[in-house]
Every structure is written in structure tokens, then in C-alpha cells.
Design an enzyme around this catalytic site. Structure first.
Site, PDB file in Angstrom:
ATOM      1  N   HIS A  41      40.197 -13.743  30.284  1.00 42.30           N
ATOM      2  CA  HIS A  41      40.857 -13.503  28.795  1.00 42.30           C
ATOM      3  C   HIS A  41      39.743 -12.733  27.949  1.00 42.30           C
ATOM      4  O   HIS A  41      38.655 -13.206  28.003  1.00 42.30           O
ATOM      5  CB  HIS A  41      40.890 -14.954  28.331  1.00 42.30           C
ATOM      6  CG  HIS A  41      41.330 -14.982  26.853  1.00 42.30           C
ATOM      7  ND1 HIS A  41      42.179 -14.052  26.475  1.00 42.30           N
ATOM      8  CD2 HIS A  41      40.822 -15.638  25.671  1.00 42.30           C
ATOM      9  CE1 HIS A  41      42.404 -14.157  25.210  1.00 42.30           C
ATOM     10  NE2 HIS A  41      41.624 -14.906  24.495  1.00 42.30           N
ATOM     11  N   CYS A  78      45.665 -18.875  24.628  1.00 46.56           N
ATOM     12  CA  CYS A  78      45.430 -17.735  25.346  1.00 46.56           C
ATOM     13  C   CYS A  78      45.446 -18.193  26.795  1.00 46.56           C
ATOM     14  O   CYS A  78      45.098 -17.186  27.462  1.00 46.56           O
ATOM     15  CB  CYS A  78      43.929 -17.492  24.748  1.00 46.56           C
ATOM     16  SG  CYS A  78      43.692 -17.346  23.105  1.00 46.56           S
ATOM     17  N   ASN A  93      41.777  -9.295  20.999  1.00 45.37           N
ATOM     18  CA  ASN A  93      41.988 -10.293  21.630  1.00 45.37           C
ATOM     19  C   ASN A  93      43.611 -10.668  21.444  1.00 45.37           C
ATOM     20  O   ASN A  93      44.098 -10.658  20.234  1.00 45.37           O
ATOM     21  CB  ASN A  93      41.355 -11.568  21.140  1.00 45.37           C
ATOM     22  CG  ASN A  93      41.860 -12.950  21.472  1.00 45.37           C
ATOM     23  OD1 ASN A  93      42.815 -13.061  22.378  1.00 45.37           O
ATOM     24  ND2 ASN A  93      40.904 -13.907  21.377  1.00 45.37           N
TER      25      ASN A  93
END
Ligand code: UT7
Length: 320
Positions: A247, A111, A277
Site C-alpha cells: 500500500h 486502505c 495515497n
């Protein structure tokens, strides 16, 4: 030389999968997913691939930047879900857009992938080795999810985001990256088995496993501390930041970071409600949404911060 974002782009797969749909195929509910994460829907691929999504995001970013593919010296893709082990997604993008002069490679930082790609490109550009870079975060996470594990599969989505970096006024003012491999097992996806006849014991091909609460604790402590360090080093006050682009993993993580920084939630744009996500693609997709909505003006200061598997994290402050 100042290194600036010259343009942004993104691409989301056509198929939108809502929480309500997921609750028809597994034991979950919109109420659980929304209240624990803020996620309402995500885009999942039907036919699209990581490379195709990267190419579309890249074309949008080049158009926005007013740069031709032939002018690119460097392409870096942050991804953990490239279509092939080799060639890299970056090389496949290079071929597809005709960026013949570019050096191309992928980065695996989960990520934090887009932030790591950005920092690497920044170093090349800042040192004068290259002039124009295309950086991409792209994932087909639906491919590495265990669709029988409701605690992970409902969280993630697919998509790609891109940015073109080059010389300009303002630009990147500060950066930090970090890694903590000791805690790597809290968010892992083990590789394929080795069929070499000498190997007796083989781990099975795996899907994503996450200790959600450990990752949560890591995020809510590491991210604000990293942002504070970057701001302090750049000598910029929190109140001077127009937007914090974090994020997009969980709205509660973002709320916790906002609280710790004493910054209002209005400064934290959100895409996780409709994207979930998307690992390395989260930040560039959000950046593109903010940019294309006209929310940024020249001279605005923004912070971007990514965190995730590795464990890894990366934070950047820049002037638009
Ligand atoms: O990009 C990488 C970074 N990743 C992250 O930042 C993730 C960080 N972690 C989180 O966001 C949260 O830990 C989660 C959203 C993953 C989980 O939230 P939680 O509040 O920590 O829930 P939990 O794991 O403690 O699970 C609570 C309950 C469990 O049931 P019991 O044992 O209390 O009966 C789970 O089985 O919720 C259950 N559960 C679900 N129920 C309905 C787990 N997943 C689901 C689901 N639907 N999809």
C-alpha cells in the site's frame, strides 16, 4: 482449483496536482511533503466520480484478461468513498459494464479494501461458487479530506484500479487478513449526522482525521510481520519474491518494511510519487503499472500487502 489474476486495469483522473501547487494554497512545501512521504504529485478529480473511475479501470482489466463482462459472476469493490450510500459502487459498475450475471457488493476496509476484496473473491472462486470475479479498489478521497488540514490533505489522491480473477496455473498461494477495531480512532472519518428528531446530540459531519505517527507505528510493525507469516505458511523465501507491492502511503514505511525483510528497495515498485495515497486503489493501480510495463513474467512470485483504517491489514502471495 488455482485462482489467478487474469488481467489488470486502472484509471487516474486527468488533473495532476503537484506539491508546488499545494504550497500556493496552504502553508506547506514540496520539501516537507517529499522528504516526509516521497509524494510529489497526486491526481484529483474535477468531474470524475468513484463509479466512473471504477468502470474505466474495470474495462481495462477485462480487456487485459480477455474476459467479457457477461462472463463475470462476481464484482467486489473496495471503497470508502462510493458516490452513493446505496446502490453500491459494485452495483453501479455492474450496470455500466453490462455484467448481468454478476453478484455485486462493496467492502469497506479502507486502505486494505482491495486486499479484502481479493480474499473474498478468492474464497468464492476457490470453493467453486463462482468462476470469474472482477475486483476493484476505487476512491475519491479528495471528497472526504479537510482541505484546511495540511497534515492529511496533502497525502491523498483519487483513482481506481481493478483486476479480473479466474482459474489458472499458479495463482494465489497464501493469504492473511487482520483487523484491530480497538485502535480504529487513529484513522477515522465519522459519518453524517442523524436528523431524527429523537436524537438530541449529533456529531457533526466529519472529514478524515489521522494520528499519523500511530498509523506509522502500526504499519511498520504489522506489515512486515504479516508478510513474514504469509511467506512462512506458503514455504516461500523472501529472496524468491520478485516484487513486494505495498500500500502506497509513505516511502519511509516501505523502506522500513524492506529493511526488516532484508530485501532491496528495487523489489518495491513505487507509485506514491505520482499518485499519493489512494487508499483501496493504491495496490491495484501499482499492480497495473507493473503489469503494463511488462515487469512480470509467468511464474514470478509477488507479495501484495495493504494496511490502514479500521485498523485493517491484508497480505497475499501469488504466482503470476
Ligand atoms: O493509508 C493510511 C495509512 N496512513 C499512513 O500510513 C500515514 C502514516 N504516517 C505518516 O506517514 C506520517 O506520520 C505523516 C507523513 C502523516 C506525518 O509525518 P511526521 O514525520 O509524523 O510529522 P508530524 O505529524 O510529527 O508533524 C511534524 C511537523 C508538525 O509541526 P511542529 O509541530 O513540529 O511544528 C506539523 O505541524 O510538520 C508539520 N506539518 C506540516 N508542515 C508542512 C504537518 N503537515 C505539514 C505539511 N506541510 N503538509
Amino acid at each position: 482449483m488455482s485462482v489467478k489474476i487474469l488481467g489488470t486495469g486502472s484509471f487516474l483522473p486527468e488533473s495532476v496536482v503537484t506539491n508546488d501547487f499545494l504550497s500556493t494554497i496552504m502553508d506547506t512545501s514540496d520539501e516537507w511533503i517529499s522528504s516526509r512521504t516521497g509524494i510529489k504529485a497526486r491526481h484529483l478529480v474535477k468531474k470524475e466520480t468513484t463509479t466512473q473511475m471504477s468502470v474505466e479501470a474495470a474495462k481495462n482489466a477485462l480487456l487485459d484478461a480477455g474476459i467479457q463482462a457477461a462472463e463475470l459472476d462476481l464484482i467486489i469493490v473496495g471503497t470508502i468513498t462510493g458516490d452513493d450510500i446505496t446502490p453500491s459502487t459494485a452495483c453501479e459498475v455492474q450496470a455500466a459494464i453490462g455484467a448481468k450475471a454478476a453478484v455485486a457488493f462493496d467492502i469497506n476496509a479502507a486502505c486494505s479494501g482491495f486486499m479484502f476484496a481479493m480474499h473474498s473473491a478468492y474464497a468464492y472462486l476457490q470453493s467453486g461458487i463462482y468462476q470469474n470475479a472482477l475486483i476493484i479498489g476505487a476512491e475519491t478521497l479528495s471528497r472526504i479530506m479537510d482541505w484546511n488540514d495540511r497534515s492529511t490533505c496533502v497525502l491523498f489522491g483519487d483513482g481506481a484500479g481493478a483486476a479480473v480473477l479466474g482459474a489458472g496455473q499458479g495463482g494465489i498461494l497464501g493469504f492473511e487478513q487482520g483487523s484491530d477495531g480497538v485502535k480504529g480512532s487513529v484513522l477515522a472519518c465519522r459519518a453524517r449526522a442523524n436528523s431524527n428528531p429523537l436524537v438530541q446530540e449529533n456529531p457533526e459531519t466529519d472529514y478524515v482525521h489521522m494520528d499519523g505517527q500511530e498509523v506509522y507505528k502500526f504499519a511498520v510493525t504489522t506489515v512486515p510481520a504479516s508478510i513474514e507469516r504469509v511467506l512462512e505458511k506458503a514455504q516461500v523465501g523472501t529472496e524468491e519474491i520478485k516484487y513486494f507491492l505495498l500500500h502506497q502511503a509513505n516511502i519511509r514505511i516501505i523502506q522500513s518494511v524492506a529493511k526488516r525483510l532484508h530485501a532491496p528497495m528495487e523489489k518495491f515498485p513505487i507509485s506514491l510519487d505520482h499518485c499519493g495515497n489512494i487508499s483501496a486503489a493504491s495496490i491495484p493501480i501499482l499492480l497495473d503499472e507493473v503489469n503494463k510495463k511488462g515487469m512480470l513474467e509467468e511464474g514470478d512470485k509477488i507479495v501484495m500487502s495493504g494496511f490502514g483504517g479500521g485498523l485493517t491489514w491484508g497480505t497475499c502471495i501469488l504466482e503470476w
